[in-house]
Design an enzyme around this catalytic site. Structure first.
Site, mmCIF file in Angstrom:
data_model
loop_
_atom_site.group_PDB
_atom_site.id
_atom_site.type_symbol
_atom_site.label_atom_id
_atom_site.label_comp_id
_atom_site.label_asym_id
_atom_site.label_seq_id
_atom_site.Cartn_x
_atom_site.Cartn_y
_atom_site.Cartn_z
ATOM 1 C CB THR A 47 -1.206 0.059 1.227
ATOM 2 O OG1 THR A 47 -1.188 -1.428 1.443
ATOM 3 C CG2 THR A 47 -1.509 1.098 1.129
ATOM 4 C CB THR A 48 3.770 1.813 2.504
ATOM 5 O OG1 THR A 48 3.115 2.154 3.812
ATOM 6 C CG2 THR A 48 4.597 3.415 2.054
ATOM 7 C CE1 TYR A 110 -16.584 -0.754 -5.866
ATOM 8 C CE2 TYR A 110 -16.333 -2.411 -7.147
ATOM 9 C CZ TYR A 110 -17.016 -1.448 -7.034
ATOM 10 O OH TYR A 110 -17.757 -0.628 -7.409
ATOM 11 C CE1 TYR A 136 -1.552 -5.028 5.541
ATOM 12 C CE2 TYR A 136 -1.463 -4.276 2.687
ATOM 13 C CZ TYR A 136 -1.824 -3.770 3.803
ATOM 14 O OH TYR A 136 -1.237 -2.578 4.438
ATOM 15 N NE ARG A 141 -4.131 1.088 3.344
ATOM 16 C CZ ARG A 141 -4.326 2.606 3.346
ATOM 17 N NH1 ARG A 141 -4.618 2.718 1.590
ATOM 18 N NH2 ARG A 141 -2.932 3.474 3.087
ATOM 19 C CE LYS A 164 1.375 -5.088 6.238
ATOM 20 N NZ LYS A 164 1.371 -3.459 5.355
ATOM 21 C CB ILE A 206 5.126 -5.410 6.599
ATOM 22 C CG1 ILE A 206 5.210 -6.432 6.793
ATOM 23 C CG2 ILE A 206 4.947 -4.543 5.448
ATOM 24 C CD1 ILE A 206 4.506 -7.191 5.761
#
Length: 294
Positions: A47-48, A110, A136, A141, A164, A206
């Site tokens: 994401t980052t 989504y 993850y 999100r 994660k 992470i």
């Protein structure tokens, strides 16, 4: 009891841009800084790393460059998630082909699959590619939260090796140890609560904050891994404002501002990520001061 497959702190690496393209030279320099700072692994295109706005070619470029630069000095867990199972399989296949040590695969976003749909998603990846996979889980999100029971089922598959966890829920590591077994890798994805996560049996993180302060954040994790909770608490207190400041605006804008302030990369991010607000900038600068970084 054997050591976990992955442990310690690993940056969710930012992807630097210049003039609209991936800034490859700066990316290499950021990786070298992380390794010199003592991190235990690297995670490109999470994401980052703004994976959602990278093209497929850019995604592959960033993974390739990270693996080539690292040259086996620390493990690389390549971001390889998608809300399309077929696309996720292709990204995991690429990660394996270029030498990643594992893939990080986010829960499908989504389309909001059921628990059975998420199980089938990861089971298909497990069947298609012989590469360790870290699940993850970031429901804030993705809109879905993979349950401990589903992770327990997935842990029985040979290539699904850990999680994660970005929920900040301190009950999860204990429950997952009981459901998934002692070999299940448990990595925090939430810097502010990582001390608690480690105390509950986590193996590492992470991290976003480690992009900014690799030496300090690595010191925190080394203390926690050795059971030196007094030292870990000292570093938690020193770093907590930074952990919070880097999310005072849409990530990774505050992190890129911090890195730009330190002279390490440009602030450039891809729309719809706007530059950090003035309020976020002030909080980041105060956090850098509190942590002793500037």
């Amino acid at each position: 009891m054997s050591e976990p497959l992955f442990r310690g702190v690993m940056p969710a690496l930012v992807t630097p841009f210049r003039d609209g393209a991936v800034d490859q030279d700066t990316y290499v320099a950021l990786i070298e800084r992380q390794i010199a700072g003592g991190v235990h692994g690297l995670v490109p295109v999470g994401t980052t790393g703004e994976t959602s706005t990278l093209s497929h070619d850019e995604h592959r470029l960033v993974v390739d460059l990270c693996i080539k630069t690292t040259a086996g000095r620390v493990p690389v867990i390549a971001g390889a998630g998608s809300n399309s199972t077929r696309e996720a399989i292709e990204l995991v296949k690429h990660a394996k082909a270029v030498g990643a040590d594992a893939a990080m695969v986010v829960t499908p976003y989504y389309n909001r699959p059921s628990q059975e749909g998420m199980y089938a998603h990861y089971a298909a990846i497990n069947e298609a590619v012989q590469l360790p996979v870290i699940v993850y889980n970031v429901p804030s999100r993705t809109g879905v939260d993979i349950s401990n029971d589903t992770l327990g089922r997935l842990s029985k598959l040979p290539n699904i090796v850990g999680v994660k966890d970005a929920t900040g829920d301190m009950t999860r590591p204990t429950m997952q140890r009981l459901l998934c077994g002692q070999d299940w890798v448990m990595l925090s994805g939430d810097d502010p609560s990582a001390l608690g996560y480690m105390a509950h049996g986590g193996h590492g993180s992470i991290s976003v904050s480690v992009n900014v302060a690799p030496d300090l954040v690595s010191t925190f994790y080394n203390a926690a891994l050795s059971g030196d909770w007094k030292t870990a608490l000292y570093w938690q207190d020193r770093l907590i404002r930074l952990h919070k400041a880097l999310f005072t605006d849409a990530s990774p804008a505050p992190t890129k501002f911090a890195l730009a302030h330190l002279g390490l990369c440009s602030e450039d991010a891809r729309l719809p990520i706007a530059p950090a607000s003035e309020a976020a900038r002030k909080e980041v600068l105060a956090a850098l001061h509190d942590a002793g970084i500037v």
